[in-house]
Structure formats: C-alpha cells, structure tokens
Design a protein around this motif. Structure first.
Motif, PDB file in Angstrom:
ATOM      1  N   ARG A  92      -3.637  21.128  38.330  1.00  0.00           N
ATOM      2  CA  ARG A  92      -3.600  20.714  36.946  1.00  0.00           C
ATOM      3  C   ARG A  92      -4.900  21.095  36.274  1.00  0.00           C
ATOM      4  N   THR A  93      -4.885  21.131  34.957  1.00  0.00           N
ATOM      5  CA  THR A  93      -6.082  21.358  34.189  1.00  0.00           C
ATOM      6  C   THR A  93      -6.432  20.049  33.506  1.00  0.00           C
ATOM      7  N   PRO A  94      -7.503  19.406  33.926  1.00  0.00           N
ATOM      8  CA  PRO A  94      -7.839  18.110  33.340  1.00  0.00           C
ATOM      9  C   PRO A  94      -8.352  18.251  31.918  1.00  0.00           C
ATOM     10  N   SER A  95      -8.184  17.191  31.151  1.00  0.00           N
ATOM     11  CA  SER A  95      -8.758  17.157  29.804  1.00  0.00           C
ATOM     12  C   SER A  95      -9.968  16.239  29.845  1.00  0.00           C
ATOM     13  N   VAL A  96     -10.698  16.195  28.751  1.00  0.00           N
ATOM     14  CA  VAL A  96     -11.908  15.386  28.679  1.00  0.00           C
ATOM     15  C   VAL A  96     -11.607  13.910  28.941  1.00  0.00           C
ATOM     16  N   SER A  97     -10.429  13.453  28.558  1.00  0.00           N
ATOM     17  CA  SER A  97     -10.098  12.037  28.708  1.00  0.00           C
ATOM     18  C   SER A  97      -9.548  11.687  30.086  1.00  0.00           C
ATOM     19  N   ASP A  98      -9.521  12.638  31.004  1.00  0.00           N
ATOM     20  CA  ASP A  98      -8.954  12.383  32.323  1.00  0.00           C
ATOM     21  C   ASP A  98      -9.962  11.726  33.265  1.00  0.00           C
ATOM     22  N   THR A  99     -10.363  10.535  32.893  1.00  0.00           N
ATOM     23  CA  THR A  99     -11.249   9.740  33.729  1.00  0.00           C
ATOM     24  C   THR A  99     -10.426   8.625  34.332  1.00  0.00           C
ATOM     25  N   ILE A 100     -10.589   8.421  35.621  1.00  0.00           N
ATOM     26  CA  ILE A 100      -9.857   7.380  36.335  1.00  0.00           C
ATOM     27  C   ILE A 100     -10.861   6.462  37.023  1.00  0.00           C
ATOM     28  N   VAL A 101     -10.613   5.158  36.927  1.00  0.00           N
ATOM     29  CA  VAL A 101     -11.373   4.177  37.687  1.00  0.00           C
ATOM     30  C   VAL A 101     -10.461   3.645  38.775  1.00  0.00           C
ATOM     31  N   ILE A 102     -10.960   3.623  39.994  1.00  0.00           N
ATOM     32  CA  ILE A 102     -10.209   3.095  41.141  1.00  0.00           C
ATOM     33  C   ILE A 102     -10.942   1.863  41.656  1.00  0.00           C
ATOM     34  N   ALA A 103     -10.215   0.765  41.827  1.00  0.00           N
ATOM     35  CA  ALA A 103     -10.767  -0.438  42.460  1.00  0.00           C
ATOM     36  C   ALA A 103      -9.953  -0.705  43.716  1.00  0.00           C
ATOM     37  N   GLU A 104     -10.582  -0.507  44.852  1.00  0.00           N
ATOM     38  CA  GLU A 104      -9.921  -0.650  46.153  1.00  0.00           C
ATOM     39  C   GLU A 104     -10.965  -1.141  47.148  1.00  0.00           C
ATOM     40  N   ASP A 105     -10.693  -2.286  47.788  1.00  0.00           N
ATOM     41  CA  ASP A 105     -11.680  -2.840  48.706  1.00  0.00           C
ATOM     42  C   ASP A 105     -11.657  -2.193  50.085  1.00  0.00           C
ATOM     43  N   ASN A 106     -10.624  -1.436  50.401  1.00  0.00           N
ATOM     44  CA  ASN A 106     -10.567  -0.708  51.665  1.00  0.00           C
ATOM     45  C   ASN A 106     -11.342   0.600  51.474  1.00  0.00           C
ATOM     46  N   GLY A 107     -12.560   0.645  52.032  1.00  0.00           N
ATOM     47  CA  GLY A 107     -13.445   1.786  51.820  1.00  0.00           C
ATOM     48  C   GLY A 107     -12.860   3.150  52.163  1.00  0.00           C
ATOM     49  N   PRO A 108     -12.293   3.328  53.356  1.00  0.00           N
ATOM     50  CA  PRO A 108     -11.722   4.633  53.688  1.00  0.00           C
ATOM     51  C   PRO A 108     -10.559   5.039  52.767  1.00  0.00           C
ATOM     52  N   TYR A 109      -9.697   4.086  52.397  1.00  0.00           N
ATOM     53  CA  TYR A 109      -8.571   4.402  51.517  1.00  0.00           C
ATOM     54  C   TYR A 109      -9.095   4.767  50.123  1.00  0.00           C
ATOM     55  N   ARG A 110     -10.098   4.023  49.638  1.00  0.00           N
ATOM     56  CA  ARG A 110     -10.710   4.306  48.336  1.00  0.00           C
ATOM     57  C   ARG A 110     -11.315   5.707  48.331  1.00  0.00           C
ATOM     58  N   LYS A 111     -12.005   6.050  49.425  1.00  0.00           N
ATOM     59  CA  LYS A 111     -12.635   7.370  49.514  1.00  0.00           C
ATOM     60  C   LYS A 111     -11.589   8.481  49.487  1.00  0.00           C
ATOM     61  N   LEU A 112     -10.489   8.302  50.213  1.00  0.00           N
ATOM     62  CA  LEU A 112      -9.421   9.302  50.211  1.00  0.00           C
ATOM     63  C   LEU A 112      -8.809   9.468  48.817  1.00  0.00           C
ATOM     64  N   LEU A 113      -8.576   8.349  48.115  1.00  0.00           N
ATOM     65  CA  LEU A 113      -8.056   8.436  46.750  1.00  0.00           C
ATOM     66  C   LEU A 113      -9.030   9.189  45.845  1.00  0.00           C
ATOM     67  N   ARG A 114     -10.318   8.853  45.948  1.00  0.00           N
ATOM     68  CA  ARG A 114     -11.332   9.503  45.121  1.00  0.00           C
ATOM     69  C   ARG A 114     -11.377  11.002  45.381  1.00  0.00           C
ATOM     70  N   ILE A 115     -11.376  11.379  46.645  1.00  0.00           N
ATOM     71  CA  ILE A 115     -11.430  12.803  46.989  1.00  0.00           C
ATOM     72  C   ILE A 115     -10.199  13.536  46.476  1.00  0.00           C
ATOM     73  N   ALA A 116      -9.020  12.982  46.740  1.00  0.00           N
ATOM     74  CA  ALA A 116      -7.780  13.655  46.337  1.00  0.00           C
ATOM     75  C   ALA A 116      -7.680  13.781  44.821  1.00  0.00           C
ATOM     76  N   LEU A 117      -7.985  12.715  44.089  1.00  0.00           N
ATOM     77  CA  LEU A 117      -7.904  12.782  42.622  1.00  0.00           C
ATOM     78  C   LEU A 117      -8.982  13.692  42.041  1.00  0.00           C
ATOM     79  N   SER A 118     -10.154  13.716  42.656  1.00  0.00           N
ATOM     80  CA  SER A 118     -11.212  14.636  42.218  1.00  0.00           C
ATOM     81  C   SER A 118     -10.796  16.083  42.426  1.00  0.00           C
ATOM     82  N   GLN A 119     -10.152  16.366  43.558  1.00  0.00           N
ATOM     83  CA  GLN A 119      -9.664  17.722  43.820  1.00  0.00           C
ATOM     84  C   GLN A 119      -8.605  18.146  42.802  1.00  0.00           C
ATOM     85  N   MET A 120      -7.935  17.169  42.211  1.00  0.00           N
ATOM     86  CA  MET A 120      -6.917  17.463  41.201  1.00  0.00           C
ATOM     87  C   MET A 120      -7.537  17.675  39.823  1.00  0.00           C
ATOM     88  N   GLY A 121      -8.842  17.466  39.708  1.00  0.00           N
ATOM     89  CA  GLY A 121      -9.531  17.722  38.454  1.00  0.00           C
ATOM     90  C   GLY A 121      -9.925  16.497  37.654  1.00  0.00           C
TER      91      GLY A 121
END
Length: 141
Positions: free
Chosen positions: A4-33
């Motif tokens: 995908r091509t992200p736009s300027v407003s494509d900011t996501i906040v993730i709140a997840e207390d499971n550290g490894p799961y949070r990290k995987l979400l962050r990495i995957a969504l960052s790779q998507m732009g």
C-alpha cells in the motif's frame, strides 16, 4: 501482506500489553507503510492518541490498569467527533467479543490471531470500509 501507499494521516497507535505480540504488530504494520506508535497499557494509549491524533487506534481489551474499553471511552470523550477509528483486539471468546461490539465503544472488534500479517491486512483495510461495528472470527493457522 498487502502493498500500500500510506498517506500522511496513516498513523496508528497500538496498545497491547503482550510485548512480543505488540512488537510483531508494530513491525508488520510498519512494513505496510504505516507510522506506528505502540504502548503497553491503556493510559499510555490515551496520552499518545491525544498527542498524535492518529487515524486508527488498536486497543487490546484486557490490559492491566486502564483496560482497552476504558481507554476507548476516554478517547471518545476527549476527542468527540474527532476521535480516530477505535479497534478492539482480543483473544476473548466470540460471545464476549460480540458483547463488546454491542456496547458500542469500538468501531470494529477483531479477534487476535496467530497470523499477524492477515490481521494487519484487516487493520489496514479498516478506514476504507464504510461498515463499522464489524466482528471478525478467530483465525488460527
């Protein structure tokens, strides 16, 4: 995973207390732009959301301290009409997920899955959808 091509407003906040799961979400969504900011609890999610005004906030339901439901209510109250899409993310059983959806605090309720990239594809498609209050089944691969 979608390209995908992200736009300027494509900011996501993730709140997840499971550290490894949070990290995987962050990495995957960052790779998507997306520009991803992650927190480990509901209070930090509220503070981060109010500061950044993201387009989407993903909140784990069961977190210590301020739960995802309480955080969603506070974000909606503080930002009112300017509130971002609020997405509940949980490993609770489907009956409880349906109850959370019916309470109306979230635009979308998603079940946690082991397939992080499939879940991220669903998250990435959300702002483009015109049907809030959607519930997705648990997918375990």
């Amino acid at each position: 995973m979608q390209n995908r091509t992200p736009s300027v407003s494509d900011t996501i906040v993730i709140a997840e207390d499971n550290g490894p799961y949070r990290k995987l979400l962050r990495i995957a969504l960052s790779q998507m732009g997306f520009s991803v900011h992650d927190t480990a609890d509901g209070r930090s999610a509220v503070v981060t959301t109010l500061a950044l005004r993201p387009s989407l906030v993903v909140l784990d339901i069961c977190m210590p301290g301020l739960s995802g439901v309480e955080a969603a209510r506070q974000i909606r109250r503080d930002l009112a009409e300017g509130a971002p899409w609020l997405v509940a993310l949980s490993a609770l059983d489907p009956t409880r997920l349906d109850s959370i959806r019916q309470e109306g605090d979230f635009d979308v309720v998603l079940a946690k899955t082991k397939d992080i990239y499939a879940l991220c594809d669903e998250i990435a498609a959300l702002p483009a959808q015109s049907y809030p209050q959607l519930i997705k089944p648990v997918v375990i691969r």
